[in-house]
Design an enzyme around this catalytic site. Sequence first.
Site, mmCIF file in Angstrom:
data_model
loop_
_atom_site.group_PDB
_atom_site.id
_atom_site.type_symbol
_atom_site.label_atom_id
_atom_site.label_comp_id
_atom_site.label_asym_id
_atom_site.label_seq_id
_atom_site.Cartn_x
_atom_site.Cartn_y
_atom_site.Cartn_z
ATOM 1 C CB SER A 65 41.434 37.160 35.277
ATOM 2 O OG SER A 65 40.941 37.397 37.545
ATOM 3 C CE LYS A 125 38.534 35.091 38.028
ATOM 4 N NZ LYS A 125 39.096 35.892 38.882
ATOM 5 C CB SER A 133 41.341 39.732 38.804
ATOM 6 O OG SER A 133 42.311 39.408 38.479
#
Length: 511
Positions: A181, A100, A205
Amino acid sequence: MKFIPLFPLLFLLLLVHHGTCFSIKEATIDETHKAFARRNLTSRALVEFYLNEIRALNPRLAAVIEVNPDALALADQADEKRRENGGISSGLQGIPILLKDNIATKDKMKTTAGSLALVDSAVPRDAGVAKRLRRAGAIILGKASLSEWAYFRSTKAPSGWCARSGQGRNPYLLSASPCGSSSGSAIAVAANMAMVSLGTETDGSILCPSSANSVVGIKPTVGLTSRSGVIPISPRQDSVGPMCRTVSDAVHVLDAIVGFDPRDAEATRNASNFIPKGGYTQFLKTDGLKGKRLGILRNFFPSDPLLGRTFENHFRTLRQQGAILVDNLQIANERTIQDQLASGEETALLAEFKLSLNSYLSELIRSPVRSLTDVIVFNNRNSVQEKTTLYGQETFLAAQGTKGMGAAERRALDIMAKLSKQGIEKLMAEKNLDAVVTPESRVSSVLAIGGYPGISVPAGYRANGVPFGICFGGLRGSEPKLIEIAYGFEQATKIRKPPPSLKVSVSDQSS
């Protein structure tokens, strides 16, 4: 991005050895290591395959912000090391992984949380988890997209959007939310653009995008994995975890990234006491459900008839596999996300974010922004690219208005600690539970405020094809039990399937 021709990759789609078929798509880490050992596959060929899948699919899915320009060179190094070891590989040696884009890597890639404000910045070192991945032999393939600033800039932006790569899309239904996210991390592995990935979670997330994209996500106990070098929201709630297609792969990645880090000393020192001798793969047991007491949190279940029928079938499966279900439970005072916000989660996070982000930015080698104030100004000056007029940055502004951890924030922390003790901790002790069970990521706030772990496993698909998961949550350090439960459920159901619309890719069409 530079990619290689498709023709050399055709042999990768299906390998045959002594009558056994091995497909790169949906391949697990264990299967890939076996292919390496048989010399039917190299890390270079594997990386080439994923780079071309990214080229084919990323224009539609926007799951990958950038690929590592050194990925092929790293693959060659992995192949050379394997030759030196007589073809033997272990851990994550030679395995490509996406990170990420809020996890720092000290290489030719950027670390930006999806924001243009950090494109010209440089990190001082690898994040703690990135360092451990390299030590385990993993190949960092690239950076996955995310909801910008881990969805802490504004609540008006859609999940999966960031200025650097645009709108990430759910591979099962492009118009459906990929959830945030860590959306890109989930999209990429679901669509076979990467073998495994890392995400981060403050509240939902990892669990939410895993559920929405039919992958396995492990949100570890806070501190089990280092947060050093990760663009922060809250050191009290942030956690880094794997997002993969199978429980086995997620556990292999978890084994590689847990442990003490002097740059995140207090949290990782305390949590390292939970790490079992011999690692977590020993808990991948097909009979892992046998004797487990599972609490069904009915107040988290929606009225959706399809989900209701699906989960009743799953409950029968859990019982058939030896689990003991304690049904019709509720967590006192923690029935909705609104209750969590009222308990003070938002109050604490806003102050913690400002303090921790300012600290992170101050340590960058170079950066056009050195504080939250600078980022807010940057967004206003670049409102077209950052869509500030459309999506705003009200969360940033609220955080900027805080003045440290004052009386209100300390009171919020006390309330959340009390709710955790009198809520899930009390319930699990009174009912002697090994885990609680909910659909999707609906229990994420309960797990978030207490720093508790959770695992999401694919559980089914709606009428429109959009996936949903089942979440097993537990108390701090309960990963061994959760892994046994999640793996037992996965092996008994085998629900995950690749996105139908993406079964035919450019590589497949060429063959």
